[in-house]
Write an enzyme that holds these catalytic residues in place. Structure first.
Site, PDB file in Angstrom:
ATOM      1  N   GLU A 124       0.803  -1.225   0.000  1.00 28.38           N
ATOM      2  CA  GLU A 124       0.000   0.000   0.000  1.00 28.38           C
ATOM      3  C   GLU A 124       0.834   1.272   0.000  1.00 28.38           C
ATOM      4  O   GLU A 124       0.347   2.328  -0.381  1.00 28.38           O
ATOM      5  CB  GLU A 124      -0.940   0.012   1.210  1.00 28.38           C
ATOM      6  CG  GLU A 124      -1.901  -1.162   1.273  1.00 28.38           C
ATOM      7  CD  GLU A 124      -2.867  -1.226   0.100  1.00 28.38           C
ATOM      8  OE1 GLU A 124      -3.000  -0.220  -0.625  1.00 28.38           O
ATOM      9  OE2 GLU A 124      -3.480  -2.285  -0.093  1.00 28.38           O
TER      10      GLU A 124
ATOM     11  N   GLU B  78      -8.962   3.121  -3.964  1.00 24.84           N
ATOM     12  CA  GLU B  78      -8.249   4.340  -3.596  1.00 24.84           C
ATOM     13  C   GLU B  78      -7.516   4.099  -2.289  1.00 24.84           C
ATOM     14  O   GLU B  78      -7.935   3.288  -1.462  1.00 24.84           O
ATOM     15  CB  GLU B  78      -9.253   5.488  -3.435  1.00 24.84           C
ATOM     16  CG  GLU B  78      -8.653   6.855  -3.229  1.00 24.84           C
ATOM     17  CD  GLU B  78      -9.722   7.936  -3.096  1.00 24.84           C
ATOM     18  OE1 GLU B  78      -9.351   9.097  -2.882  1.00 24.84           O
ATOM     19  OE2 GLU B  78     -10.922   7.601  -3.194  1.00 24.84           O
TER      20      GLU B  78
END
Length: 250
Positions: free
Chosen positions: A74, A127
């Site tokens: 991430e 997102e």
């Protein structure tokens, strides 16, 4: 029946299936505010909800390795930068209904470091953002991640009281003012500059002087500030209590 005979006859299907995941509460300071890494889920369950980075533990990895992998996916961190991130187990979360798919136990981890990069959403996320913790109420969270985040924030605030981990939010060399800013940001309270400076230098092993100073004075002029680095202490004695706890302790 000996050990080998027992294992040969053992049938794991005789028991309900349980999966194990890791979730990571990653904290950093951006623009003088404490930020939390969140992803918006692109798949069911809880599609469109915001969640902590995490996922199922792979068969060939332990819990810490799984948490580091999820954090790397991430944030894009890797190598030495990833190894410098402070990572610790926060707790286990295993309510029977916390995941609608099946019984899933999550081992949550707390991570923090300075200057973590902009996130890059993984394949299962729409997102990924660094969100100020003050804006958490504006996001709809998946699973029981609200509870995990609350526990993580309390752990981080507490650990700043009795460990030197506030230095992990800073560069290798820092000023006492920069260290104070970390405490103020994580605790959410202003601190008296002089008192904080005195307390920090009175704790053995908390910080040590580099012998150098900043290249310039403060924003309002004045002398250059001395630079420090983290010392070798693992616990702070005496502890640096939060203002409310300090009043209670008197």
């Amino acid at each position: 029946m000996n050990e080998q005979e027992f294992l040969a006859a053992y049938d794991p299907r005789a028991y309900p299936s349980v999966a194990v995941t890791v979730d990571v509460v990653a904290l950093t300071i951006r623009d003088d505010a404490l930020h939390l890494l969140l992803i918006r889920r692109g798949e069911a369950p809880f599609a469109g909800h915001w969640a902590l980075p995490g996922g199922f533990v792979r068969p060939d990895e332990d819990l810490t390795a799984g948490a580091r992998r999820e954090l790397a996916e991430e944030t894009g961190l890797g190598g030495e930068a990833l190894r410098r991130v402070h990572l610790e187990q926060l707790g286990s979360y295993g309510a029977p209904d916390r995941d609608p798919r099946m019984r899933v136990v999550s081992i949550a981890h707390l991570a923090f470091a300075p200057d973590l990069p902009d996130p890059a959403a993984g394949s299962d996320a729409d997102e990924a953002v660094w969100l100020p913790v003050t804006a958490l109420t504006s996001r709809q969270l998946a699973f029981d991640h609200g509870r995990i985040i609350d526990d993580a924030l309390e752990r981080a605030r507490s650990k700043l009281e009795y460990t030197p981990l506030a230095t992990r939010f800073l560069a290798a060399e820092f000023t006492i003012s920069e260290l104070r800013a970390v405490y103020e940001t994580v605790w959410g309270h202003p601190l008296h500059a002089g008192n904080f400076h005195r307390k920090v230098l009175s704790v053995p092993g908390f910080v040590e002087s580099t012998g150098a100073s900043t290249e310039r004075g403060g924003a309002r002029g004045g002398p250059r500030a001395r630079l420090y680095r983290a010392g070798d202490a693992r616990l702070l004695h005496p502890a640096l209590l939060r203002p409310a706890r300090e009043e209670t302790a008197r």
